[in-house]
Design a protein around this motif. Sequence first.
Motif, PDB file in Angstrom:
ATOM      1  N   GLN A  76       0.875  -1.173   0.000  1.00 53.34           N
ATOM      2  CA  GLN A  76       0.000   0.000   0.000  1.00 53.34           C
ATOM      3  C   GLN A  76       0.910   1.220   0.000  1.00 53.34           C
ATOM      4  O   GLN A  76       1.748   1.376   0.900  1.00 53.34           O
ATOM      5  CB  GLN A  76      -0.893   0.025   1.240  1.00 53.34           C
ATOM      6  CG  GLN A  76      -1.875  -1.115   1.322  1.00 53.34           C
ATOM      7  CD  GLN A  76      -2.665  -1.102   2.626  1.00 53.34           C
ATOM      8  OE1 GLN A  76      -2.419  -0.297   3.521  1.00 53.34           O
ATOM      9  NE2 GLN A  76      -3.608  -2.016   2.740  1.00 53.34           N
ATOM     10  N   VAL A  78       1.764   4.758   0.875  1.00 50.59           N
ATOM     11  CA  VAL A  78       1.337   5.822   1.783  1.00 50.59           C
ATOM     12  C   VAL A  78       1.517   7.167   1.091  1.00 50.59           C
ATOM     13  O   VAL A  78       0.642   8.014   1.101  1.00 50.59           O
ATOM     14  CB  VAL A  78       2.124   5.772   3.113  1.00 50.59           C
ATOM     15  CG1 VAL A  78       1.769   6.956   4.009  1.00 50.59           C
ATOM     16  CG2 VAL A  78       1.872   4.444   3.823  1.00 50.59           C
ATOM     17  N   VAL A  95       7.152   6.133   0.913  1.00 52.67           N
ATOM     18  CA  VAL A  95       6.654   5.504   2.143  1.00 52.67           C
ATOM     19  C   VAL A  95       5.550   4.516   1.753  1.00 52.67           C
ATOM     20  O   VAL A  95       4.597   4.872   1.055  1.00 52.67           O
ATOM     21  CB  VAL A  95       6.115   6.553   3.137  1.00 52.67           C
ATOM     22  CG1 VAL A  95       5.646   5.876   4.418  1.00 52.67           C
ATOM     23  CG2 VAL A  95       7.185   7.603   3.433  1.00 52.67           C
ATOM     24  N   MET A  96       5.707   3.274   2.217  1.00 52.35           N
ATOM     25  CA  MET A  96       4.747   2.211   1.901  1.00 52.35           C
ATOM     26  C   MET A  96       4.417   1.420   3.153  1.00 52.35           C
ATOM     27  O   MET A  96       5.170   1.437   4.121  1.00 52.35           O
ATOM     28  CB  MET A  96       5.339   1.237   0.871  1.00 52.35           C
ATOM     29  CG  MET A  96       5.787   1.846  -0.425  1.00 52.35           C
ATOM     30  SD  MET A  96       6.658   0.650  -1.477  1.00 52.35           S
ATOM     31  CE  MET A  96       8.241   0.492  -0.637  1.00 52.35           C
ATOM     32  N   LYS A  97       3.295   0.707   3.099  1.00 55.76           N
ATOM     33  CA  LYS A  97       3.002  -0.337   4.067  1.00 55.76           C
ATOM     34  C   LYS A  97       3.086  -1.642   3.302  1.00 55.76           C
ATOM     35  O   LYS A  97       2.481  -1.785   2.239  1.00 55.76           O
ATOM     36  CB  LYS A  97       1.606  -0.162   4.660  1.00 55.76           C
ATOM     37  CG  LYS A  97       1.486   1.001   5.614  1.00 55.76           C
ATOM     38  CD  LYS A  97       0.087   1.069   6.184  1.00 55.76           C
ATOM     39  CE  LYS A  97      -0.059   2.246   7.124  1.00 55.76           C
ATOM     40  NZ  LYS A  97      -1.442   2.380   7.600  1.00 55.76           N
ATOM     41  N   ASN A  99       2.975  -5.985   3.440  1.00 56.90           N
ATOM     42  CA  ASN A  99       2.515  -7.168   4.166  1.00 56.90           C
ATOM     43  C   ASN A  99       3.150  -8.396   3.520  1.00 56.90           C
ATOM     44  O   ASN A  99       2.768  -8.784   2.423  1.00 56.90           O
ATOM     45  CB  ASN A  99       0.989  -7.247   4.100  1.00 56.90           C
ATOM     46  CG  ASN A  99       0.437  -8.479   4.792  1.00 56.90           C
ATOM     47  OD1 ASN A  99       1.140  -9.185   5.511  1.00 56.90           O
ATOM     48  ND2 ASN A  99      -0.831  -8.762   4.563  1.00 56.90           N
ATOM     49  N   TYR A 145       1.050  -5.783   8.308  1.00 56.57           N
ATOM     50  CA  TYR A 145       1.497  -4.606   7.556  1.00 56.57           C
ATOM     51  C   TYR A 145       2.552  -3.858   8.359  1.00 56.57           C
ATOM     52  O   TYR A 145       2.351  -3.555   9.539  1.00 56.57           O
ATOM     53  CB  TYR A 145       0.317  -3.672   7.249  1.00 56.57           C
ATOM     54  CG  TYR A 145      -0.443  -4.096   6.010  1.00 56.57           C
ATOM     55  CD1 TYR A 145       0.021  -3.766   4.740  1.00 56.57           C
ATOM     56  CD2 TYR A 145      -1.594  -4.859   6.112  1.00 56.57           C
ATOM     57  CE1 TYR A 145      -0.656  -4.166   3.603  1.00 56.57           C
ATOM     58  CE2 TYR A 145      -2.281  -5.266   4.972  1.00 56.57           C
ATOM     59  CZ  TYR A 145      -1.807  -4.911   3.725  1.00 56.57           C
ATOM     60  OH  TYR A 145      -2.474  -5.314   2.595  1.00 56.57           O
ATOM     61  N   VAL A 146       3.679  -3.595   7.727  1.00 54.90           N
ATOM     62  CA  VAL A 146       4.795  -2.885   8.341  1.00 54.90           C
ATOM     63  C   VAL A 146       5.095  -1.657   7.485  1.00 54.90           C
ATOM     64  O   VAL A 146       5.144  -1.747   6.256  1.00 54.90           O
ATOM     65  CB  VAL A 146       6.043  -3.797   8.422  1.00 54.90           C
ATOM     66  CG1 VAL A 146       7.240  -3.047   8.949  1.00 54.90           C
ATOM     67  CG2 VAL A 146       5.752  -5.030   9.259  1.00 54.90           C
ATOM     68  N   LYS A 147       5.294  -0.512   8.141  1.00 53.86           N
ATOM     69  CA  LYS A 147       5.611   0.718   7.414  1.00 53.86           C
ATOM     70  C   LYS A 147       7.079   0.722   7.011  1.00 53.86           C
ATOM     71  O   LYS A 147       7.963   0.468   7.824  1.00 53.86           O
ATOM     72  CB  LYS A 147       5.299   1.938   8.295  1.00 53.86           C
ATOM     73  CG  LYS A 147       5.318   3.248   7.555  1.00 53.86           C
ATOM     74  CD  LYS A 147       4.848   4.365   8.485  1.00 53.86           C
ATOM     75  CE  LYS A 147       4.777   5.689   7.774  1.00 53.86           C
ATOM     76  NZ  LYS A 147       4.347   6.769   8.685  1.00 53.86           N
ATOM     77  N   VAL A 148       7.313   0.993   5.734  1.00 50.93           N
ATOM     78  CA  VAL A 148       8.664   1.018   5.168  1.00 50.93           C
ATOM     79  C   VAL A 148       8.882   2.392   4.546  1.00 50.93           C
ATOM     80  O   VAL A 148       8.079   2.838   3.728  1.00 50.93           O
ATOM     81  CB  VAL A 148       8.824  -0.083   4.105  1.00 50.93           C
ATOM     82  CG1 VAL A 148      10.099   0.101   3.312  1.00 50.93           C
ATOM     83  CG2 VAL A 148       8.768  -1.463   4.732  1.00 50.93           C
ATOM     84  N   THR A 149       9.954   3.065   4.963  1.00 45.13           N
ATOM     85  CA  THR A 149      10.309   4.364   4.383  1.00 45.13           C
ATOM     86  C   THR A 149      11.642   4.228   3.663  1.00 45.13           C
ATOM     87  O   THR A 149      12.647   3.854   4.266  1.00 45.13           O
ATOM     88  CB  THR A 149      10.417   5.444   5.480  1.00 45.13           C
ATOM     89  OG1 THR A 149       9.167   5.527   6.166  1.00 45.13           O
ATOM     90  CG2 THR A 149      10.758   6.800   4.879  1.00 45.13           C
ATOM     91  N   HIS A 197       5.371  13.682   7.174  1.00 43.12           N
ATOM     92  CA  HIS A 197       4.942  12.310   6.846  1.00 43.12           C
ATOM     93  C   HIS A 197       5.492  11.321   7.854  1.00 43.12           C
ATOM     94  O   HIS A 197       6.372  11.549   8.587  1.00 43.12           O
ATOM     95  CB  HIS A 197       5.356  11.934   5.413  1.00 43.12           C
ATOM     96  CG  HIS A 197       6.838  11.945   5.160  1.00 43.12           C
ATOM     97  ND1 HIS A 197       7.528  13.093   4.917  1.00 43.12           N
ATOM     98  CD2 HIS A 197       7.753  10.950   5.105  1.00 43.12           C
ATOM     99  CE1 HIS A 197       8.822  12.806   4.709  1.00 43.12           C
ATOM    100  NE2 HIS A 197       8.962  11.495   4.827  1.00 43.12           N
TER     101      HIS A 197
END
Length: 197
Positions: A76, A78, A95-97, A99, A145-149, A197
């Motif tokens: 996903q 962001v 920036v993404m989420k 899974n 889901y883990v946030k990845v920047t 963000h």
Amino acid sequence: MKKKLMMACLMAAALLTMSQTVSAQGFLGKLSKGLDKVNKTLENANNKIDVATGAGVELPGGGMMYNPASQWLDIQLVGVYGVSTSTNYGYVEVVMKVNMKLNKSSVSFGGKKSDLSTMATDADGNVYKMKSNIYHSFDVEEGTYVKVTLNDGAEFVDVRKSATMFQSLKLFCHADYDGHEALITFKNVPVQWDVEH
């Protein structure tokens, strides 16, 4: 004699009709098999297209995402965020989420493999690369889901601040050497400059 001649004519007509019916059935059978082969070829071609690009998904903030890794990694977006470093230039973080659907503890973005190269292109055709063109590994957890920047070397550098949209953003993604790698493609995604963000 007339009866025998009539009977012979009827038998010949029947044989001729049966012969044409069998011949037509044979032709129709061959035609059907040929059409099945064509359909299979088209189906395989479509599957290859799906594997290569993924089905297009509209993004809530605008643009499209093509994720050929969707069977093993949900993504996903962001947002795509620009940070000014001067009046006319800056760097851009994605920036993404994500899974992870596999039993893996990390996933990598960036770098390249043959023609599967990470890069971004703005509306004017300017091409941008990551600060360091290597794999950047991020911790993930299966089924969460883990946030990845993409920063700390994984950000796109020397980006013109006039770039308010990436017409193409390609991220090479790698989970292992068992075929779990793909080129994730975003099309026409907005770049937001100097926002939280």
